[in-house]
Design a protein around this motif. Structure first.
Motif, PDB file in Angstrom:
ATOM      1  N   PRO A 188      10.218  -9.214   5.525  1.00 11.04           N
ATOM      2  CA  PRO A 188      10.841  -8.197   4.664  1.00 11.04           C
ATOM      3  C   PRO A 188      10.294  -6.799   4.944  1.00 11.04           C
ATOM      4  CG  PRO A 188       9.105  -9.311   3.487  1.00 11.04           C
ATOM      5  CD  PRO A 188       9.211  -9.993   4.824  1.00 11.04           C
ATOM      6  N   ASN A 189      11.041  -5.794   4.521  1.00  5.14           N
ATOM      7  CA  ASN A 189      10.564  -4.410   4.633  1.00  5.14           C
ATOM      8  C   ASN A 189       9.426  -4.148   3.657  1.00  5.14           C
ATOM      9  OD1 ASN A 189      12.364  -3.684   6.668  1.00  5.14           O
ATOM     10  ND2 ASN A 189      13.975  -3.232   5.190  1.00  5.14           N
ATOM     11  N   GLN A 190       9.514  -4.753   2.488  1.00  9.53           N
ATOM     12  CA  GLN A 190       8.478  -4.601   1.471  1.00  9.53           C
ATOM     13  C   GLN A 190       7.391  -5.653   1.714  1.00  9.53           C
ATOM     14  OE1 GLN A 190       9.962  -5.059  -2.490  1.00  9.53           O
ATOM     15  NE2 GLN A 190       7.932  -4.988  -3.418  1.00  9.53           N
ATOM     16  N   ILE A 193       4.685  -8.513   1.349  1.00  8.36           N
ATOM     17  CA  ILE A 193       4.462  -9.694   0.509  1.00  8.36           C
ATOM     18  C   ILE A 193       3.023 -10.121   0.752  1.00  8.36           C
ATOM     19  CG2 ILE A 193       5.075 -12.093   0.076  1.00  8.36           C
ATOM     20  CD1 ILE A 193       7.892 -11.429   1.052  1.00  8.36           C
ATOM     21  N   THR A 213       4.545  -8.018   6.513  1.00 13.00           N
ATOM     22  CA  THR A 213       5.309  -6.767   6.525  1.00 13.00           C
ATOM     23  C   THR A 213       6.296  -6.826   7.681  1.00 13.00           C
ATOM     24  OG1 THR A 213       3.829  -5.576   8.011  1.00 13.00           O
ATOM     25  CG2 THR A 213       3.301  -5.473   5.658  1.00 13.00           C
ATOM     26  N   ALA A 214       7.162  -5.866   7.757  1.00 16.39           N
ATOM     27  CA  ALA A 214       8.132  -5.804   8.850  1.00 16.39           C
ATOM     28  C   ALA A 214       7.429  -5.675  10.202  1.00 16.39           C
ATOM     29  CB  ALA A 214       9.095  -4.648   8.630  1.00 16.39           C
ATOM     30  N   ARG A 259      11.679 -17.577  -3.925  1.00 18.00           N
ATOM     31  CA  ARG A 259      12.232 -16.883  -2.759  1.00 18.00           C
ATOM     32  C   ARG A 259      11.158 -16.664  -1.693  1.00 18.00           C
ATOM     33  NH1 ARG A 259      14.675 -10.791  -3.158  1.00 18.00           N
ATOM     34  NH2 ARG A 259      15.046 -10.513  -0.955  1.00 18.00           N
ATOM     35  N   TYR A 260       9.979 -16.253  -2.110  1.00  9.02           N
ATOM     36  CA  TYR A 260       8.880 -16.019  -1.169  1.00  9.02           C
ATOM     37  C   TYR A 260       8.343 -17.343  -0.605  1.00  9.02           C
ATOM     38  CZ  TYR A 260       8.761 -11.214  -2.989  1.00  9.02           C
ATOM     39  OH  TYR A 260       9.069  -9.923  -3.357  1.00  9.02           O
ATOM     40  N   LEU A 303      10.561 -18.370   2.156  1.00  8.28           N
ATOM     41  CA  LEU A 303      10.288 -17.562   3.343  1.00  8.28           C
ATOM     42  C   LEU A 303       9.056 -18.090   4.068  1.00  8.28           C
ATOM     43  CD1 LEU A 303      10.639 -15.106   5.217  1.00  8.28           C
ATOM     44  CD2 LEU A 303       9.290 -13.789   3.561  1.00  8.28           C
TER      45      LEU A 303
END
Length: 118
Positions: free
Chosen positions: A25-27, A29, A45-46, A96-97, A100
């Motif tokens: 993700p861009n944000q 985690i 991070t991205a 959701r995380y 991922l």
């Protein structure tokens, strides 16, 4: 068996599997891994994964298990959901995380050619 060693190996494979960056993700985690007395924080991070032995921020996901379970998870020998259902690992965070993370664990494994050369 050290948790930080397993995570470093996982990170090295992740760098080689650069196509997996598309899943990140861009944000940021923040994931806390805790085993026995060792705690490692991983920031997704991205740009990739960043490992730290200091807990710098509150975690979005917390994983707690014995070193053997982390080895099985990070090497791709076991699925996260299977370890959770067997209560071999404690996992807290947004579903959701967690999904991922499970995808990253499953996709970031050694290829057949790598295992033969290793």
């Amino acid at each position: 068996m050290e948790l930080s060693l397993f995570l470093n190996e996982f990170n090295n494979r992740f760098v080689q599997n650069s196509h997996l960056n598309l899943l990140l993700p861009n944000q940021a985690i923040i994931v806390n891994f805790e085993s026995n007395k060792e705690k490692v924080q991983v920031v997704l991070t991205a740009r990739g994964l960043e490992l730290s032995n200091r807990q710098q921020s509150p975690a979005d996901i917390s994983l707690g298990a014995e070193p053997q379970q982390f080895y099985e998870l990070l090497s791709g020998k076991e699925k996260l959901q299977k370890l959770i259902s067997r209560q071999s690992i404690i996992c807290q965070g947004k579903f959701r995380y967690i999904l991922l993370l499970e995808s990253l664990f499953a996709l970031n494994i050694k290829g057949e050619g790598e295992e033969k050369n290793a």
